[in-house]
Design a protein around this motif. Structure first.
Motif, short mmCIF file in Angstrom:
data_model
loop_
_atom_site.label_atom_id
_atom_site.label_comp_id
_atom_site.label_asym_id
_atom_site.label_seq_id
_atom_site.Cartn_x
_atom_site.Cartn_y
_atom_site.Cartn_z
N PHE A 35 3.13 -0.11 -8.42
CA PHE A 35 3.63 -1.21 -7.65
C PHE A 35 4.88 -1.17 -7.77
CE2 PHE A 35 -0.91 -1.60 -7.36
CZ PHE A 35 -0.73 -1.65 -6.27
N ASN A 36 5.18 -0.27 -8.83
CA ASN A 36 7.07 -0.85 -8.66
C ASN A 36 7.76 -1.86 -9.10
OD1 ASN A 36 6.54 2.71 -9.16
ND2 ASN A 36 7.67 2.81 -6.91
N PHE A 37 6.53 -2.83 -9.23
CA PHE A 37 7.06 -4.11 -9.77
C PHE A 37 7.46 -4.33 -11.07
CE2 PHE A 37 7.08 -8.41 -8.86
CZ PHE A 37 7.66 -9.14 -8.12
N GLU A 55 -0.81 -5.52 -15.75
CA GLU A 55 0.78 -5.34 -15.76
C GLU A 55 1.06 -3.27 -15.63
OE1 GLU A 55 4.54 -5.90 -18.95
OE2 GLU A 55 2.78 -7.11 -18.41
N PHE A 56 0.20 -2.63 -16.42
CA PHE A 56 1.07 -1.12 -16.14
C PHE A 56 0.31 -1.17 -14.52
CE2 PHE A 56 -0.64 3.12 -15.20
CZ PHE A 56 0.34 3.90 -16.80
N LEU A 57 0.02 -1.35 -13.90
CA LEU A 57 -0.59 -1.30 -12.53
C LEU A 57 0.69 -2.06 -11.59
CD1 LEU A 57 -4.36 -2.35 -11.37
CD2 LEU A 57 -3.09 0.66 -11.94
N GLU A 76 1.06 9.73 -5.34
CA GLU A 76 1.33 11.39 -5.50
C GLU A 76 2.15 11.48 -6.09
OE1 GLU A 76 3.19 13.47 -1.40
OE2 GLU A 76 2.80 12.00 -1.34
N LYS A 77 2.84 10.87 -6.90
CA LYS A 77 4.40 11.30 -7.78
C LYS A 77 3.66 11.67 -9.07
CE LYS A 77 8.19 9.73 -4.99
NZ LYS A 77 9.04 8.86 -4.81
N LYS A 78 3.01 10.60 -9.60
CA LYS A 78 2.79 9.87 -11.24
C LYS A 78 0.50 10.19 -11.56
CE LYS A 78 5.52 6.38 -10.58
NZ LYS A 78 5.85 4.94 -10.73
N LYS A 130 0.77 -1.47 0.05
CA LYS A 130 -0.05 -0.03 -0.20
C LYS A 130 0.83 1.23 0.15
CE LYS A 130 -4.38 1.73 2.57
NZ LYS A 130 -4.91 1.66 3.07
N GLU A 131 1.51 1.22 0.82
CA GLU A 131 2.65 2.75 1.00
C GLU A 131 3.42 2.80 -0.59
OE1 GLU A 131 7.06 3.65 2.72
OE2 GLU A 131 6.19 1.84 3.27
N THR A 132 3.74 1.81 -1.45
CA THR A 132 4.65 2.01 -2.77
C THR A 132 3.30 2.35 -3.40
OG1 THR A 132 5.85 -0.11 -2.17
CG2 THR A 132 4.59 0.27 -4.50
#
Length: 261
Positions: free
Chosen positions: A220-222, A213-215, A73-75, A65-67
């Motif tokens: 989620f920066n994975f 995959e976009f999410l 917030e950034k994008k 959730k934090e990621t």
């Protein structure tokens, strides 16, 4: 943990510690293909926000959730602006979705409403059906009252209300079974849905692969260098990264660069 799950006032710190201590046993049961009902009975907190967050982090090294919130917030605002304007100008389907969401949303403001717009517009952009990710029931509907045969097999969010904007409660279903019947926010529901794919070893379905995959990559920066989460099909070449996802990422980056010039 079974005893704690039956109690009302539970220490989240205690649950987190117990989930960490039993992570190996959880993975063993999941990897051995234990039935979903067995997992629910043996590891009830795995399907709650606190428990899945621990398991997901132990598995991937990513704070679920934090990621997601940091990425929003950034994008988040730039992505929404790009979808509502640039994409809507190029795609009739996206334009129709933007217009519909404006009506449904009304005067509602806030991060959660932005996330709803973002997910629904991504589905529209990738031409993937909303019904594959969201299932709508009456606001007062209980988990055992849902017609399970109408649910997709893969993880889906059950919306208790006529739309995501009118709902004050969500549920999570996996393999046509409600595993969490009281999720208070849409953001929590998205995180639980996404986390389920990894924690339970589930492949992305082909009919949702681009949105998921976009999410995965942008929210989620994975970003694994090899392999794909999409279910494989015989006699069809599998690509490490979805070309449509790459295109959207590239177009969004180009849009951001032009905006700063």
């Amino acid at each position: 943990m079974k005893r704690l799950h039956r109690e009302t006032n539970v220490s989240l710190a205690e649950v987190e510690n117990l989930m960490k201590c039993t992570y190996y046993s959880q993975r063993k049961d999941i990897n051995n293909g234990e039935e979903l009902q067995t997992l629910l009975e043996e590891w009830p907190f795995l399907f709650q926000e606190v428990g899945m967050a621990v398991h997901f982090y132990e598995l991937t090294g990513v704070s679920l959730k934090e990621t997601f919130l940091n990425s929003l917030e950034k994008k988040g605002k730039r992505l929404l602006d790009f979808m509502r304007n640039t994409c809507a100008d190029k795609s009739k389907r996206v334009l129709q979705a933007v217009t519909k969401l404006q009506i449904l949303r009304g005067q509602l403001q806030g991060c959660s409403e932005d996330v709803k717009d973002m997910v629904l517009l991504l589905l529209s952009y990738f031409d993937e059906r909303e019904e594959n990710l969201f299932h709508h029931v009456e606001q007062t509907c209980l988990g055992h009252e849902i017609q399970m045969e109408s649910l997709p097999v893969t993880p889906c969010i059950i919306v208790c209300g006529s739309s995501c904007y009118s709902s004050t409660r969500f549920m999570l279903a996996v393999d046509r079974k409600v595993v969490n019947d009281n999720i208070p926010t849409f953001i929590s529901a998205i995180c639980l849905m996404f986390g389920s794919y990894y924690c339970l070893n589930i492949h992305y379905p082909v009919d949702l692969c681009s949105t998921l995959e976009f999410l995965q990559r942008c929210c989620f920066n994975f970003n694994p260098e090899k392999g794909t989460k999409v279910e494989t099909k015989k006699n069809k070449k599998q690509l490490s990264v979805n070309p449509r996802v790459l295109t959207l990422i590239a177009d969004l980056s180009d849009h951001e660069w032009r905006e700063t010039c």
